[in-house]
Design an enzyme around this catalytic site. Structure first.
Site, PDB file in Angstrom:
ATOM      1  N   GLY A   7       0.791  -1.711  -0.110  1.00 34.40           N
ATOM      2  CA  GLY A   7      -0.244  -0.136  -0.754  1.00 34.40           C
ATOM      3  C   GLY A   7       0.885   1.162  -0.107  1.00 34.40           C
ATOM      4  N   SER A   9       1.126   3.603  -2.475  1.00 33.47           N
ATOM      5  CA  SER A   9       0.490   4.717  -4.045  1.00 33.47           C
ATOM      6  C   SER A   9       0.396   5.516  -3.105  1.00 33.47           C
ATOM      7  CB  SER A   9      -0.491   4.381  -4.344  1.00 33.47           C
ATOM      8  OG  SER A   9      -1.143   3.531  -4.012  1.00 33.47           O
ATOM      9  N   ARG A  10      -0.188   5.223  -1.962  1.00 31.82           N
ATOM     10  CA  ARG A  10      -0.776   6.696  -1.072  1.00 31.82           C
ATOM     11  C   ARG A  10      -0.458   6.639   0.074  1.00 31.82           C
ATOM     12  NH1 ARG A  10      -6.033   6.169  -1.408  1.00 31.82           N
ATOM     13  NH2 ARG A  10      -5.978   4.198  -2.297  1.00 31.82           N
ATOM     14  N   VAL A  54      -2.449  -7.468  -2.815  1.00 28.50           N
ATOM     15  CA  VAL A  54      -2.261  -8.661  -1.480  1.00 28.50           C
ATOM     16  C   VAL A  54      -3.163  -9.804  -1.046  1.00 28.50           C
ATOM     17  CG1 VAL A  54      -0.692  -6.285  -0.501  1.00 28.50           C
ATOM     18  CG2 VAL A  54      -2.846  -7.006   0.198  1.00 28.50           C
ATOM     19  N   ASN A  76       0.974  -2.854   5.281  1.00 23.55           N
ATOM     20  CA  ASN A  76       0.469  -1.540   5.620  1.00 23.55           C
ATOM     21  C   ASN A  76      -1.054  -1.360   4.719  1.00 23.55           C
ATOM     22  OD1 ASN A  76       0.006   1.472   5.745  1.00 23.55           O
ATOM     23  ND2 ASN A  76       0.056   1.414   3.418  1.00 23.55           N
ATOM     24  N   TYR A 141     -13.620  -3.653  10.572  1.00 25.98           N
ATOM     25  CA  TYR A 141     -12.455  -3.321  10.486  1.00 25.98           C
ATOM     26  C   TYR A 141     -11.804  -3.603  11.514  1.00 25.98           C
ATOM     27  CZ  TYR A 141      -8.971   0.349  10.158  1.00 25.98           C
ATOM     28  OH  TYR A 141      -7.802   1.143   9.672  1.00 25.98           O
ATOM     29  N   ALA A 143     -12.021  -5.577  13.782  1.00 19.78           N
ATOM     30  CA  ALA A 143     -11.712  -7.073  14.293  1.00 19.78           C
ATOM     31  C   ALA A 143     -10.614  -7.612  12.685  1.00 19.78           C
ATOM     32  CB  ALA A 143     -13.125  -7.369  13.308  1.00 19.78           C
ATOM     33  N   THR A 144     -10.450  -6.787  11.276  1.00 24.07           N
ATOM     34  CA  THR A 144      -9.132  -6.954  11.331  1.00 24.07           C
ATOM     35  C   THR A 144      -8.303  -6.478  11.986  1.00 24.07           C
ATOM     36  OG1 THR A 144      -9.200  -5.008   9.740  1.00 24.07           O
ATOM     37  CG2 THR A 144     -10.430  -7.594   8.497  1.00 24.07           C
ATOM     38  N   ILE A 174      -5.720   9.706  11.091  1.00 25.70           N
ATOM     39  CA  ILE A 174      -4.162  10.518  10.527  1.00 25.70           C
ATOM     40  C   ILE A 174      -5.250  10.552   8.996  1.00 25.70           C
ATOM     41  CG2 ILE A 174      -2.384   9.419   9.334  1.00 25.70           C
ATOM     42  CD1 ILE A 174      -2.576   8.898  12.593  1.00 25.70           C
TER      43      ILE A 174
HETATM   44  P1  NDP Z   1      -5.027   4.752   2.043  1.00 25.06           P
HETATM   45  O1  NDP Z   1      -6.364   4.839   1.955  1.00 25.06           O
HETATM   46  O2  NDP Z   1      -4.705   6.002   2.027  1.00 25.06           O
HETATM   47  O3  NDP Z   1      -4.508   3.400   1.140  1.00 25.06           O
HETATM   48  C1  NDP Z   1      -4.442   2.463   1.603  1.00 25.06           C
HETATM   49  C2  NDP Z   1      -3.065   2.023   0.454  1.00 25.06           C
HETATM   50  O4  NDP Z   1      -3.312   0.698   0.450  1.00 25.06           O
HETATM   51  C3  NDP Z   1      -3.116   2.355  -1.173  1.00 25.06           C
HETATM   52  O5  NDP Z   1      -2.163   2.654  -1.154  1.00 25.06           O
HETATM   53  C4  NDP Z   1      -3.514   1.418  -2.060  1.00 25.06           C
HETATM   54  O6  NDP Z   1      -3.441   0.893  -3.182  1.00 25.06           O
HETATM   55  C5  NDP Z   1      -3.602   0.143  -0.920  1.00 25.06           C
HETATM   56  N1  NDP Z   1      -4.221  -1.061  -0.667  1.00 25.06           N
HETATM   57  C6  NDP Z   1      -5.382  -1.475  -0.639  1.00 25.06           C
HETATM   58  N2  NDP Z   1      -6.207  -2.437  -0.922  1.00 25.06           N
HETATM   59  C7  NDP Z   1      -5.305  -2.838  -0.724  1.00 25.06           C
HETATM   60  C8  NDP Z   1      -4.890  -4.664  -1.880  1.00 25.06           C
HETATM   61  N3  NDP Z   1      -6.004  -5.208  -2.166  1.00 25.06           N
HETATM   62  N4  NDP Z   1      -3.430  -4.497  -1.885  1.00 25.06           N
HETATM   63  C9  NDP Z   1      -2.538  -3.812  -2.465  1.00 25.06           C
HETATM   64  N5  NDP Z   1      -2.569  -2.754  -1.948  1.00 25.06           N
HETATM   65  C10 NDP Z   1      -3.574  -1.919  -1.524  1.00 25.06           C
HETATM   66  O7  NDP Z   1      -4.917   4.390   3.853  1.00 25.06           O
HETATM   67  P2  NDP Z   1      -3.769   4.999   4.783  1.00 25.06           P
HETATM   68  O8  NDP Z   1      -2.729   4.845   4.363  1.00 25.06           O
HETATM   69  O9  NDP Z   1      -4.491   6.167   5.271  1.00 25.06           O
HETATM   70  O10 NDP Z   1      -3.947   3.504   6.164  1.00 25.06           O
HETATM   71  C11 NDP Z   1      -2.129   2.707   5.651  1.00 25.06           C
HETATM   72  C12 NDP Z   1      -2.322   1.850   6.936  1.00 25.06           C
HETATM   73  O11 NDP Z   1      -3.366   2.126   7.612  1.00 25.06           O
HETATM   74  C13 NDP Z   1      -4.517   1.170   6.504  1.00 25.06           C
HETATM   75  O12 NDP Z   1      -3.656  -0.422   7.003  1.00 25.06           O
HETATM   76  C14 NDP Z   1      -5.303   1.166   7.345  1.00 25.06           C
HETATM   77  O13 NDP Z   1      -6.285   0.526   8.323  1.00 25.06           O
HETATM   78  C15 NDP Z   1      -4.602   1.526   8.732  1.00 25.06           C
HETATM   79  N6  NDP Z   1      -5.501   3.319   8.976  1.00 25.06           N
HETATM   80  C16 NDP Z   1      -5.446   4.287   8.878  1.00 25.06           C
HETATM   81  C17 NDP Z   1      -5.741   5.446  10.132  1.00 25.06           C
HETATM   82  C18 NDP Z   1      -5.669   6.727   9.659  1.00 25.06           C
HETATM   83  O14 NDP Z   1      -6.488   7.163   9.747  1.00 25.06           O
HETATM   84  N7  NDP Z   1      -5.818   6.731   8.020  1.00 25.06           N
HETATM   85  C19 NDP Z   1      -5.700   4.482  11.196  1.00 25.06           C
HETATM   86  C20 NDP Z   1      -5.481   3.910  11.555  1.00 25.06           C
HETATM   87  C21 NDP Z   1      -4.918   3.204  10.688  1.00 25.06           C
HETATM   88  P3  NDP Z   1      -4.278   2.011  -3.663  1.00 25.06           P
HETATM   89  O15 NDP Z   1      -3.481   3.554  -4.017  1.00 25.06           O
HETATM   90  O16 NDP Z   1      -3.914   1.431  -5.305  1.00 25.06           O
HETATM   91  O17 NDP Z   1      -5.367   2.060  -3.847  1.00 25.06           O
END
Ligand code: NDP
Length: 232
Positions: A7, A9-10, A54, A76, A141, A143-144, A174
């Site tokens: 993850g 890309s963003r 993933v 991530n 969410y 639960a995961t 965040i």
């Molecule tokens: P974003 O939605 O900004 O980014 C999610 C990233 O995960 C993207 O790069 C996306 O790729 C990638 N992704 C999603 N699904 C898949 C997949 N099936 N296979 C590969 N890559 C995938 O999320 P955040 O940066 O906010 O979150 C990152 C992590 O932090 C997550 O696990 C989230 O649960 C956790 N988190 C976030 C919080 C928040 O408040 N933001 C709080 C607590 C935890 P693509 O760009 O191609 O879609």
């Protein structure tokens, strides 16, 4: 060091890619859909972007065979789901577990042989404070993310004797695309409830990830990075 971030890309993943690339590490990241965003991060940092869901075990094996031996794996990639438990469909339930939990399992399974062979490595899983305390309307969410916490602790015990450390960060709120659906008044009230009086940034989490991956005597720990919102 060879670093793999899922993850990337963003959001938090992209900030983590930037942090490691700035340190001079070799960085590869997986992403699913956002090709353009991935290319931007890749061009900016020199990191290798690999399009890979993933939740697809075979695609993950293929991606890791391109990457080679892994020193640090950051699980991530994640998705969220808002809604009452009565409204979530079985397909939605399965998908969020497939990405958030199965995805971490597949990536760990793919990275482990090279870590075991060299008897070194670090894994950091990105959980959430909701995995620690649960969130209303985010039961699937939560639960995961709770599963990732138990997975982290169990693996730390299993892999410690092989000198592989496993830790997790549990971010608070965040400011990334993941929160873009939350109304601004709700975000403001979350900010007010946070003792540090601000929401988190992706860089806050990237720094915690790097700390956990570096810290030689830290394993099996869940590091809350939430401005004091949840203190366990
Ligand atoms: P974003 O939605 O900004 O980014 C999610 C990233 O995960 C993207 O790069 C996306 O790729 C990638 N992704 C999603 N699904 C898949 C997949 N099936 N296979 C590969 N890559 C995938 O999320 P955040 O940066 O906010 O979150 C990152 C992590 O932090 C997550 O696990 C989230 O649960 C956790 N988190 C976030 C919080 C928040 O408040 N933001 C709080 C607590 C935890 P693509 O760009 O191609 O879609």
């Amino acid at each position: 060091m060879n670093i793999v971030i899922t993850g990337g890309s963003r959001g938090i993943g992209a900030a983590t890619v930037r942090l490691y690339a700035a340190r001079g590490d070799t960085v590869s990241f997986l992403y699913e859909k956002e090709h353009e965003a991935a290319q931007v991060v890749s061009r900016e940092t020199g990191a290798r972007a690999i399009c890979c869901d993933v939740a697809d075990a075979r695609a993950v094996s293929r991606a890791f065979s391109e990457i080679g031996p892994v020193d640090v794996l950051v699980n991530n990639a994640g998705i969220c789901h808002y809604g009452l438990i009565s409204q979530i469909t079985p397909d939605e339930w399965r998908r969020i577990f497939a990405v958030n939990v199965d995805g971490a399992f597949y990536c760990i399974r793919a990275a482990l042989p090279s870590m075991l062979e060299r008897q070194s490595g670090a894994i950091v899983n990105v959980s959430s404070m909701w995995g620690q305390v649960g969130a209303s309307c985010e039961a699937a969410y939560s639960a995961t993310k709770g599963a990732l916490i138990a997975f982290t602790k169990a693996l730390a015990k299993e892999l410690g004797p092989s000198h592989i450390r496993v830790n997790a960060v549990a971010p608070g709120v965040i400011q990334t695309d993941m929160c873009s659906g939350i109304a601004s008044e709700v975000l403001e009230s979350l900010r007010e409830e946070t003792p540090i009086e601000r929401l988190g940034t992706a860089t806050d989490i990237a720094q915690a990830v790097a700390y956990l991956a570096d810290a030689p005597f830290v394993t099996g720990q869940i590091l809350g990075v939430n401005g004091g919102f949840v203190i366990t």
